[in-house]
Write an enzyme that holds these catalytic residues in place. Sequence first.
Site, PDB file in Angstrom:
ATOM      1  N   LYS A 220       0.867  -1.183   0.000  1.00  0.00           N
ATOM      2  CA  LYS A 220       0.000   0.000   0.000  1.00  0.00           C
ATOM      3  C   LYS A 220       0.906   1.235   0.000  1.00  0.00           C
ATOM      4  CE  LYS A 220      -3.273   2.568   2.997  1.00  0.00           C
ATOM      5  NZ  LYS A 220      -4.177   2.543   4.163  1.00  0.00           N
TER       6      LYS A 220
ATOM      7  N   ASP B 236      -2.794  10.168   3.181  1.00  0.00           N
ATOM      8  CA  ASP B 236      -4.179   9.748   3.384  1.00  0.00           C
ATOM      9  C   ASP B 236      -4.892  10.796   4.232  1.00  0.00           C
ATOM     10  OD1 ASP B 236      -6.582   8.472   3.747  1.00  0.00           O
ATOM     11  OD2 ASP B 236      -5.799   6.899   5.078  1.00  0.00           O
TER      12      ASP B 236
ATOM     13  N   LYS C 103     -10.459  12.817   7.683  1.00  0.00           N
ATOM     14  CA  LYS C 103      -9.954  12.498   9.020  1.00  0.00           C
ATOM     15  C   LYS C 103      -9.996  13.756   9.891  1.00  0.00           C
ATOM     16  CE  LYS C 103      -6.566   8.901   7.777  1.00  0.00           C
ATOM     17  NZ  LYS C 103      -7.154   7.768   8.512  1.00  0.00           N
TER      18      LYS C 103
ATOM     19  N   ASP D  64       1.373   6.467   5.434  1.00  0.00           N
ATOM     20  CA  ASP D  64       0.460   5.493   4.840  1.00  0.00           C
ATOM     21  C   ASP D  64       1.059   4.821   3.592  1.00  0.00           C
ATOM     22  OD1 ASP D  64      -1.887   4.252   5.448  1.00  0.00           O
ATOM     23  OD2 ASP D  64      -3.153   5.561   4.211  1.00  0.00           O
TER      24      ASP D  64
ATOM     25  N   ASP E 123     -12.281   6.811   3.661  1.00  0.00           N
ATOM     26  CA  ASP E 123     -11.029   6.656   4.426  1.00  0.00           C
ATOM     27  C   ASP E 123     -10.579   5.189   4.474  1.00  0.00           C
ATOM     28  OD1 ASP E 123      -8.847   7.420   5.892  1.00  0.00           O
ATOM     29  OD2 ASP E 123      -9.922   7.683   7.789  1.00  0.00           O
TER      30      ASP E 123
ATOM     31  N   GLU F  50      -9.534   3.482   2.123  1.00  0.00           N
ATOM     32  CA  GLU F  50      -9.069   3.574   0.726  1.00  0.00           C
ATOM     33  C   GLU F  50      -7.972   2.568   0.403  1.00  0.00           C
ATOM     34  OE1 GLU F  50      -7.778   5.274   3.147  1.00  0.00           O
ATOM     35  OE2 GLU F  50      -5.693   4.826   2.715  1.00  0.00           O
TER      36      GLU F  50
ATOM     37  N   ARG G  77      -7.599  -0.546   1.104  1.00  0.00           N
ATOM     38  CA  ARG G  77      -8.097  -1.836   0.621  1.00  0.00           C
ATOM     39  C   ARG G  77      -8.584  -1.754  -0.827  1.00  0.00           C
ATOM     40  NH1 ARG G  77     -12.417  -2.231   5.411  1.00  0.00           N
ATOM     41  NH2 ARG G  77     -10.745  -1.055   6.419  1.00  0.00           N
TER      42      ARG G  77
END
Length: 470
Positions: A235, A240, A247, A258, A317, A319, A321
Amino acid sequence: MRVELSENSFNSTVADMELIVLGLKDLLGYCDEQILERAGFKAAQSQICALHDMRKIYVGADRSNLQSIRDAIAKASSNLLSYSYKRVKIEASSYDELKAIVTGMLLGSYSFDRYKSDKSSKEIVLQVCIGSDLESKRAKSLIDEVVTICSATNYTRDLVNTPPDDMTPVDLAACAVELARESLLECSVYDEKFLEDEKMNAMLAVARASVHKPRLIHLSYRPKNAKKVITLVGKGLTYDSGGLSLKPSSSMVTMKMDKAGGCAVLGILKAVEALGLPVEVHGFVGAVENMIGANAYKPDDVLVAKNGKTIEVRNTDAEGRLVLADVLCYAQQSVKADYLFDFATLTGACMVALGQYTTGILGHSGNLKHHIRRASSDAGELAASLPFNNYLKDLLKSEIADMSNVGSKPYGGAITAALFLDNFIDDEMKQKWMHFDIAGSAYSESSWGVNPHGATGAGVRSCVEFIKGL
Ligand code: BES
Ligand code: ZN
Ligand code: ZN
């Protein structure tokens, strides 16, 4: 910090400081016992006592425990940087202790000072002395191996620590190209046009609102004598913000990390190539920035992933996956591998379950989990398995699409995230796949173990250890 194997015994090695690891049990009757007692040294874990006049630094550790030694040396190494000593010597009484000492030194003395006006340019040479019962040839090659693995870990840390505006998806791809240029690795970078052609619409949706365009990175190492093939997927969210499911401000700070899964994949390939391991390794990184904007993807959107499965977006959020879903599909289509590992700072829930320091490992094969846990512990990282079950799978059901991108209940979030990914693992790969949730272990705002503030390089040492064992 440079590590050298001393040609001489401890006593005849010339240095301007001795570093001595001492346990509570060793203290009783020890030559400096009284001086240390007056200095308040109790040999507590990582307690440091510098006796400058005597040119000795003591650090407390349980000498029968490698983690304790590693952590103590890491603390001592960052402490050493505050003095002006140039040559420090230490004694290792076994190969395992040698590995722990070198690892602690190289990981503990790391600092990220690229953005500091005052840079620490100190170069300390650590002279490691070994007892006469150890072979110097074997010790030398062990040191070389540990240096290679720790350099790769620190390389990953540098990438992760780099601020988001200086490490966009395009920048991360450029780093992968650079890594390949200076080694035997091969690298291909794909842009949005390619992602469209490959129908990687979930990844594209996450990327859409950012001015920094997404990149799919494929880095590979193909030695002639390969015994196995392993695919690593990372990833690579270079930032993010949460997207429209924004967030809160306080949770957004540190979200440059991230991308740690993707950066770990780069570090693992760097190490495997430098070690010349006889395993073919492919790394795929989905490099994307998750932002807000007029064209942002939204809660309520339905995305069609690369394998044709539909996903109801209920939270932008979640995201990582979505990006991994497409990259996992692409990776399996491109390479027929014996193992498929993905690394991701995927869920805050993993930290709730295991604490901040432990990587969550999730997958179908108990046997594979067992081997990975062993590799992690040999490498000095913390990893624990989180179990799947079918009831949690039901939480991903959607009324309008094949699945929702978040669970309908707030519990077991690290497991539901992995169960989401399971929808994108081909049947023949189910037993070969393992997901590493490094949300907690990849980054910390306070130092712990061998890790200074910031990125830890989580996953690199464990995965290299696993590959070494193949
Ligand atoms: N990148 C985060 C996970 C994360 C959180 C990593 C904290 C490191 C520290 C991920 O994209 C995310 O935001 N996950 C959500 C999922 C939720 C919306 C189901 C989370 O964990 O809150
Ligand atoms: Zn997120
Ligand atoms: Zn994320």
